[in-house]
Design a protein around this motif. Structure first.
Motif, PDB file in Angstrom:
ATOM      1  N   ILE A 151       0.825  -1.213   0.000  1.00 26.06           N
ATOM      2  CA  ILE A 151       0.000   0.000   0.000  1.00 26.06           C
ATOM      3  C   ILE A 151       0.856   1.259   0.000  1.00 26.06           C
ATOM      4  N   ASP A 152       0.232   2.374  -0.371  1.00 27.22           N
ATOM      5  CA  ASP A 152       0.870   3.678  -0.266  1.00 27.22           C
ATOM      6  C   ASP A 152       0.493   4.251   1.105  1.00 27.22           C
ATOM      7  N   THR A 154       0.810   6.984   2.444  1.00 28.65           N
ATOM      8  CA  THR A 154       0.361   8.379   2.482  1.00 28.65           C
ATOM      9  C   THR A 154      -1.056   8.544   1.920  1.00 28.65           C
ATOM     10  N   SER A 155      -1.667   7.467   1.455  1.00 30.14           N
ATOM     11  CA  SER A 155      -3.011   7.545   0.885  1.00 30.14           C
ATOM     12  C   SER A 155      -4.012   8.046   1.933  1.00 30.14           C
ATOM     13  N   PRO A 156      -4.921   8.961   1.559  1.00 26.04           N
ATOM     14  CA  PRO A 156      -5.877   9.491   2.535  1.00 26.04           C
ATOM     15  C   PRO A 156      -6.867   8.436   3.031  1.00 26.04           C
ATOM     16  N   ASN A 157      -7.160   7.452   2.180  1.00 23.46           N
ATOM     17  CA  ASN A 157      -8.026   6.357   2.621  1.00 23.46           C
ATOM     18  C   ASN A 157      -7.741   5.100   1.803  1.00 23.46           C
ATOM     19  N   PHE A 158      -8.278   3.988   2.276  1.00 16.76           N
ATOM     20  CA  PHE A 158      -8.027   2.694   1.636  1.00 16.76           C
ATOM     21  C   PHE A 158      -9.348   1.977   1.343  1.00 16.76           C
ATOM     22  N   TYR A 161      -9.236  -0.549  -1.542  1.00 18.89           N
ATOM     23  CA  TYR A 161      -8.577  -1.789  -1.094  1.00 18.89           C
ATOM     24  C   TYR A 161      -9.555  -2.636  -0.287  1.00 18.89           C
ATOM     25  N   GLY A 182      -0.039   4.356   7.843  1.00 15.52           N
ATOM     26  CA  GLY A 182      -1.422   4.148   7.425  1.00 15.52           C
ATOM     27  C   GLY A 182      -2.161   3.024   8.118  1.00 15.52           C
TER      28      GLY A 182
END
Length: 345
Positions: A151-152, A154-158, A161, A182
Motif C-alpha cells: 500500500i501507499d 500516504t493515501s488518505p483512505n483505503f 482496497y 497508514g
C-alpha cells in the motif's frame, strides 16, 4: 548516556536523514562504545552500515526484519552483507526474527478460525519481509492467504482496497507494517467494508498508538476483533517481571507499560553489565563487541538467552495480545512455532 531521536516532526515517524545523522554523530565520537537502536527495522538499514564502519557495537531492542542479519526468504538481494562494509558483524538484537513471528501470526490466525486472510504491507523492509514470510509459511499452518498488497502509506483512505478484499471473501485482515504508515486508517476502512473481519498485526502495530482510540489508534468497536504479536510474553511471568513492573510503576506511574518497555530495559542492562564486567576494557569497542557475541546463556528479565553468530537472539517465542477495554495490549498466551523457514533450509 545520550538520547538521540530518529524521528522528525515533519516526517511524523523515523526519518532516514535524521537516523543517518545520529549514526554519524556516534561513529565520530571517540568515547562511544554502545548504541541502542533502532526501534524500526527500516531505520536500522540506515544506521548499521555507518556504525559498522566505525566498529560501534549496536543492539536493537525491537528490530525483527530477517535481512538485517540473514539471507533467509523475506530478505532482499545483497542482504545482510551490504550492511557490514567492514566485513565484521557489529549488530545484534534481543527480539526473535520475523521468520518466527510470521509462524506465530499464522498459528494465531488458524486458532481464530480465519479461512481467508488478506494481507496488506507498508512496503518497508519490515512490513514487506513479514508479509513475504506469511506467504512462504502459510502451508505449514493451514492458513489461506487470498492476497498480499503493498500500500501507499500516504493515501488518505483505503476504501478501494477494502472493497477489493471484501470481494475476495476475506474474513481476516493482517497489517504488516508500522503504525505511522497508514495502519489505523486502513484498519478502519477494512472494518467499514467487512464489519466482522478479525484484525491481526505483528509487533509493528502491537503498541497502544495503534490499539488505543484515545492515543490516535483504532476505534473502540475494533478492540474485540483485534489481536497482535510481539516478542514479549506475560511480564509478570518473567523471572524479573514483577520487580520490573513495580519499578516501572514507581518511576512512571504506569501499571501496564507498553510491551517494549521491558526490551528497552534489557537492552540497556545488557550494555551496562557488559561494560562493567570488562573492567578496564569497558571503554574498548572491540572488547565489548566480542563480549556481546560470546554471550550464550544470559539470565535476564526476558529469561535466559544468548546470541548466534549472526547476532540473533536464541529466544524463539512470541506473545499473542488482544486489546483490553482500555485500549492497551493485553497478553493472551505464548506462541512457540515448531516450523519456520529457518529450519526448513
Amino acid at each position: 548516556y545520550q538520547v538521540l531521536d530518529d524521528s522528525t516532526a515533519a516526517a511524523g515517524k523515523w526519518d532516514p536523514g535524521q537516523t543517518a545523522g545520529n549514526a554519524r554523530k556516534v561513529a565520530s565520537d571517540p568515547k562511544a562504545v554502545y548504541y541502542m537502536g533502532e526501534f524500526n527495522s527500516g531505520a536500522s538499514e540506515v544506521s548499521i552500515p555507518i556504525l559498522n564502519q566505525a566498529g560501534i557495537p549496536q543492539v536493537s531492542p525491537a528490530n525483527t526484519y530477517v535481512g538485517l542479519t540473514t539471507n533467509l526468504p523475506g530478505s532482499a538481494p545483497g542482504e545482510p552483507q551490504k550492511y557490514y562494509p567492514s566485513g565484521t558483524r557489529t549488530y545484534l538484537r534481543i527480539v526473535p526474527i520475523d521468520s518466527i513471528q510470521a509462524a506465530a501470526d499464522l498459528m494465531a490466525m488458524k486458532q481464530a478460525g480465519c479461512t481467508k486472510v488478506a494481507v496488506a504491507n507498508d512496503k518497508e523492509a519490515y512490513g514487506q519481509g513479514l508479509a513475504t514470510l506469511l506467504g512462504l509459511e502459510k502451508g505449514d499452518y493451514g492458513v489461506n492467504i487470498v492476497s498480499d498488497t503493498g500500500i501507499d502509506p500516504t493515501s488518505p483512505n483505503f476504501r478501494s482496497y477494502a472493497t477489493t478484499i471484501k470481494g475476495q471473501g476475506a474474513d481476516c485482515f493482517f497489517f504488516a507494517g508500522i503504525v505511522s504508515n497508514g495502519a489505523v486508517q486502513i484498519t478502519k476502512d477494512v472494518h467499514s467494508a467487512i464489519p466482522t473481519a478479525k484484525v491481526f498485526g505483528g509487533d509493528g502495530v502491537c503498541t497502544d498508538s495503534y490499539t488505543n482510540a484515545t492515543k490516535g489508534g483504532i476505534p473502540a468497536s475494533l478492540y474485540p476483533l483485534t489481536q497482535c504479536t510481539v516478542a514479549t510474553q506475560n511480564l509478570e511471568a518473567y523471572p524479573g517481571g514483577k520487580d520490573f513492573l513495580a519499578a516501572y510503576k514507581a518511576k512512571y506511574g504506569v501499571a501496564d507499560p507498553d510491551p517494549y518497555a521491558i526490551y528497552g530495559y534489557e537492552v540497556m542492562k545488557l550494555g551496562l553489565d557488559t561494560i562493567k564486567q570488562l573492567g578496564a576494557k569497558g571503554n574498548d569497542k572491540a572488547a565489548i563487541l566480542a563480549a556481546l557475541f560470546a554471550i550464550k546463556a544470559r539470565p535476564s528479565v526476558l529469561g535466559t538467552y544468548g546470541f548466534d553468530k549472526n547476532g540473533d537472539t536464541t529466544l524463539k517465542s512470541y506473545g499473542l495480545y488482544k486489546v483490553g477495554s482500555d485500549g492497551e495490549p493485553v497478553f493472551v498466551k505464548t506462541l512457540t512455532p515448531t516450523k519456520t523457514v529457518t529450519n526448513q533450509g
